[in-house]
Design a protein around this motif. Structure first.
Motif, PDB file in Angstrom:
ATOM      1  N   ASN A  22      27.217 -34.424 -26.561  1.00  0.00           N
ATOM      2  CA  ASN A  22      27.346 -35.697 -27.274  1.00  0.00           C
ATOM      3  C   ASN A  22      28.542 -36.509 -26.800  1.00  0.00           C
ATOM      4  N   ASP A  23      29.461 -35.875 -26.079  1.00  0.00           N
ATOM      5  CA  ASP A  23      30.723 -36.503 -25.689  1.00  0.00           C
ATOM      6  C   ASP A  23      30.645 -36.958 -24.238  1.00  0.00           C
ATOM      7  N   THR A  24      30.300 -38.221 -24.019  1.00  0.00           N
ATOM      8  CA  THR A  24      30.119 -38.736 -22.656  1.00  0.00           C
ATOM      9  C   THR A  24      30.788 -40.099 -22.494  1.00  0.00           C
ATOM     10  N   THR A  25      30.996 -40.478 -21.241  1.00  0.00           N
ATOM     11  CA  THR A  25      31.476 -41.823 -20.909  1.00  0.00           C
ATOM     12  C   THR A  25      30.995 -42.183 -19.511  1.00  0.00           C
ATOM     13  N   LEU A  26      30.845 -43.475 -19.261  1.00  0.00           N
ATOM     14  CA  LEU A  26      30.500 -43.956 -17.922  1.00  0.00           C
ATOM     15  C   LEU A  26      31.750 -44.337 -17.130  1.00  0.00           C
ATOM     16  N   HIS A  27      32.919 -44.256 -17.757  1.00  0.00           N
ATOM     17  CA  HIS A  27      34.165 -44.684 -17.118  1.00  0.00           C
ATOM     18  C   HIS A  27      34.874 -43.485 -16.494  1.00  0.00           C
ATOM     19  N   GLY A  28      34.429 -43.108 -15.327  1.00  0.00           N
ATOM     20  CA  GLY A  28      35.011 -41.970 -14.640  1.00  0.00           C
ATOM     21  C   GLY A  28      34.324 -41.761 -13.306  1.00  0.00           C
ATOM     22  N   ILE A  29      34.462 -40.559 -12.755  1.00  0.00           N
ATOM     23  CA  ILE A  29      33.866 -40.216 -11.465  1.00  0.00           C
ATOM     24  C   ILE A  29      32.863 -39.093 -11.686  1.00  0.00           C
ATOM     25  N   LEU A 104      32.614 -14.193 -13.480  1.00  0.00           N
ATOM     26  CA  LEU A 104      32.307 -15.400 -14.243  1.00  0.00           C
ATOM     27  C   LEU A 104      30.930 -15.882 -13.823  1.00  0.00           C
ATOM     28  N   ARG A 105      30.102 -16.287 -14.776  1.00  0.00           N
ATOM     29  CA  ARG A 105      28.783 -16.835 -14.457  1.00  0.00           C
ATOM     30  C   ARG A 105      28.411 -17.818 -15.548  1.00  0.00           C
ATOM     31  N   ARG A 106      27.574 -18.795 -15.176  1.00  0.00           N
ATOM     32  CA  ARG A 106      27.107 -19.811 -16.111  1.00  0.00           C
ATOM     33  C   ARG A 106      25.676 -20.227 -15.763  1.00  0.00           C
ATOM     34  N   THR A 107      24.948 -20.611 -16.812  1.00  0.00           N
ATOM     35  CA  THR A 107      23.736 -21.415 -16.634  1.00  0.00           C
ATOM     36  C   THR A 107      24.029 -22.743 -17.334  1.00  0.00           C
ATOM     37  N   ASN A 108      23.016 -23.481 -17.729  1.00  0.00           N
ATOM     38  CA  ASN A 108      23.235 -24.855 -18.213  1.00  0.00           C
ATOM     39  C   ASN A 108      23.593 -24.918 -19.693  1.00  0.00           C
ATOM     40  N   CYS A 109      24.641 -24.183 -20.093  1.00  0.00           N
ATOM     41  CA  CYS A 109      25.115 -24.262 -21.472  1.00  0.00           C
ATOM     42  C   CYS A 109      26.572 -23.844 -21.520  1.00  0.00           C
ATOM     43  N   TYR A 110      27.248 -24.298 -22.552  1.00  0.00           N
ATOM     44  CA  TYR A 110      28.647 -23.948 -22.748  1.00  0.00           C
ATOM     45  C   TYR A 110      28.770 -22.603 -23.455  1.00  0.00           C
ATOM     46  N   ILE A 111      29.910 -21.954 -23.229  1.00  0.00           N
ATOM     47  CA  ILE A 111      30.237 -20.728 -23.939  1.00  0.00           C
ATOM     48  C   ILE A 111      31.430 -20.946 -24.867  1.00  0.00           C
ATOM     49  N   SER A 112      32.432 -21.689 -24.426  1.00  0.00           N
ATOM     50  CA  SER A 112      33.589 -21.955 -25.275  1.00  0.00           C
ATOM     51  C   SER A 112      33.163 -22.762 -26.497  1.00  0.00           C
ATOM     52  N   GLU A 114      34.865 -24.898 -28.137  1.00  0.00           N
ATOM     53  CA  GLU A 114      35.348 -26.273 -28.076  1.00  0.00           C
ATOM     54  C   GLU A 114      34.283 -27.209 -27.519  1.00  0.00           C
ATOM     55  N   CYS A 115      33.646 -26.790 -26.430  1.00  0.00           N
ATOM     56  CA  CYS A 115      32.606 -27.622 -25.819  1.00  0.00           C
ATOM     57  C   CYS A 115      31.251 -27.428 -26.489  1.00  0.00           C
ATOM     58  N   ALA A 116      30.959 -26.193 -26.908  1.00  0.00           N
ATOM     59  CA  ALA A 116      29.657 -25.910 -27.513  1.00  0.00           C
ATOM     60  C   ALA A 116      29.450 -26.690 -28.803  1.00  0.00           C
ATOM     61  N   ASP A 117      30.528 -26.951 -29.541  1.00  0.00           N
ATOM     62  CA  ASP A 117      30.411 -27.710 -30.784  1.00  0.00           C
ATOM     63  C   ASP A 117      29.921 -29.135 -30.537  1.00  0.00           C
ATOM     64  N   LEU A 118      30.065 -29.617 -29.298  1.00  0.00           N
ATOM     65  CA  LEU A 118      29.617 -30.968 -28.946  1.00  0.00           C
ATOM     66  C   LEU A 118      28.270 -30.960 -28.236  1.00  0.00           C
ATOM     67  N   GLU A 119      27.645 -29.788 -28.166  1.00  0.00           N
ATOM     68  CA  GLU A 119      26.407 -29.659 -27.395  1.00  0.00           C
ATOM     69  C   GLU A 119      25.158 -29.884 -28.241  1.00  0.00           C
ATOM     70  N   ARG A 120      25.042 -29.196 -29.353  1.00  0.00           N
ATOM     71  CA  ARG A 120      23.881 -29.315 -30.238  1.00  0.00           C
ATOM     72  C   ARG A 120      24.203 -28.635 -31.552  1.00  0.00           C
ATOM     73  N   GLU A 121      23.435 -28.983 -32.578  1.00  0.00           N
ATOM     74  CA  GLU A 121      23.698 -28.401 -33.899  1.00  0.00           C
ATOM     75  C   GLU A 121      23.399 -26.904 -33.914  1.00  0.00           C
ATOM     76  N   ASN A 122      22.297 -26.522 -33.286  1.00  0.00           N
ATOM     77  CA  ASN A 122      21.918 -25.113 -33.269  1.00  0.00           C
ATOM     78  C   ASN A 122      22.533 -24.460 -32.040  1.00  0.00           C
ATOM     79  N   TYR A 123      23.710 -23.841 -32.211  1.00  0.00           N
ATOM     80  CA  TYR A 123      24.422 -23.300 -31.057  1.00  0.00           C
ATOM     81  C   TYR A 123      23.836 -21.984 -30.572  1.00  0.00           C
ATOM     82  N   ASN A 124      23.230 -21.192 -31.461  1.00  0.00           N
ATOM     83  CA  ASN A 124      22.739 -19.872 -31.080  1.00  0.00           C
ATOM     84  C   ASN A 124      21.452 -20.000 -30.265  1.00  0.00           C
ATOM     85  N   PRO A 125      21.501 -19.774 -28.948  1.00  0.00           N
ATOM     86  CA  PRO A 125      20.321 -20.014 -28.110  1.00  0.00           C
ATOM     87  C   PRO A 125      19.228 -18.971 -28.273  1.00  0.00           C
ATOM     88  N   ARG A 126      19.550 -17.851 -28.900  1.00  0.00           N
ATOM     89  CA  ARG A 126      18.513 -16.825 -29.071  1.00  0.00           C
ATOM     90  C   ARG A 126      17.947 -16.805 -30.485  1.00  0.00           C
TER      91      ARG A 126
END
Length: 229
Positions: A22-29, A104-112, A114-126
């Motif tokens: 939910n936290d985005t901006t177009l003013h950056g690189i 360290l490994r990642r797919t297309n979701c946050y683990i922390s 701090e960032c996960a709280d801004l991703e979606r209401e239902n944080y538990n992917p399983r």
């Protein structure tokens, strides 16, 4: 096309996975260009992190490997937040995700959180909600979770013997159903099908890469070997 990453002659490797937020901006690189800036100029992981932490725009997981130390980092980013995770960081154990020693490994979701709280209401992917929304075509988060599970089980299978060849092997095995049946069925339905797969050793400059063709995903096509140095 569709993803970016690489290694440079200074032993720095960098790549990314995109994350919804939910936290985005177009003013950056755009991170695609920041990754290029890292490969062009960074001589250390510190320089790479500084470049990637400036002018943030949207949601990314940015992965950095420094073959000179060696060490690895993940930068979870939104427009205003950046969480840096290192090997064996306690954040890697944020349930339902889990830590693998010195990995360290990642797919297309946050683990922390701090960032996960801004991703979606239902944080538990399983959760049951994630499964239902995935099956109804409303949300891909459960599929992203199963990708993480498959990748993690492959890493655990080869942990202690991970090198260039075994890293590519486990990536390919993820897509033939060796580690997670649901993830295998998803890619059979043309979801999560790799356009290409690559692994690299920034210390030696060696790289393995395979590409998709018209009717075959990358993980069943021939592997090509290059040495950047």
């Amino acid at each position: 096309i569709g993803s970016w990453g690489g290694i440079n002659e200074k032993g720095i490797a960098v790549s990314e996975t995109t994350c919804w937020t939910n936290d985005t901006t177009l003013h950056g690189i755009c991170a695609a260009f920041r990754l290029g800036m890292v490969l062009d100029t960074a001589e250390s992981s510190t320089e790479a992190i500084n470049i990637l932490n400036e002018n943030k725009t949207v949601g990314w997981n940015l992965l950095i490997s420094d073959g000179n130390l060696p060490d690895g980092y993940v930068l979870e980013q939104t427009a205003n937040i950046s969480y840096i995770s290192t090997w064996n960081d306690t954040a890697e154990n944020t349930k339902p995700f889990w830590m693998i020693e010195d990995v360290l490994r990642r797919t297309n979701c946050y683990i922390s959180t701090e960032c996960a709280d801004l991703e979606r209401e239902n944080y538990n992917p399983r959760s049951l909600q994630s499964i239902i929304e995935y099956l109804l075509g409303k949300d891909s988060y459960f599929g992203v979770w199963k990708h993480y599970v498959s990748l993690s089980k492959g890493i655990e299978r080869y942990w202690g013997s991970l090198d260039l060849n075994t890293s590519m092997t486990l990536l390919r095995e993820c897509y033939i159903g060796k580690y997670d049946l649901f993830f295998f069925l998803m890619q059979k339905m043309n979801a999560f099908s790799p356009m290409h797969q690559w692994v690299a050793c920034p210390k030696t400059g060696d790289m393995l890469i395979c590409f998709a063709s018209k009717d075959r995903i990358a993980s069943v096509n021939p592997i090509h070997h290059f040495n950047l140095f």
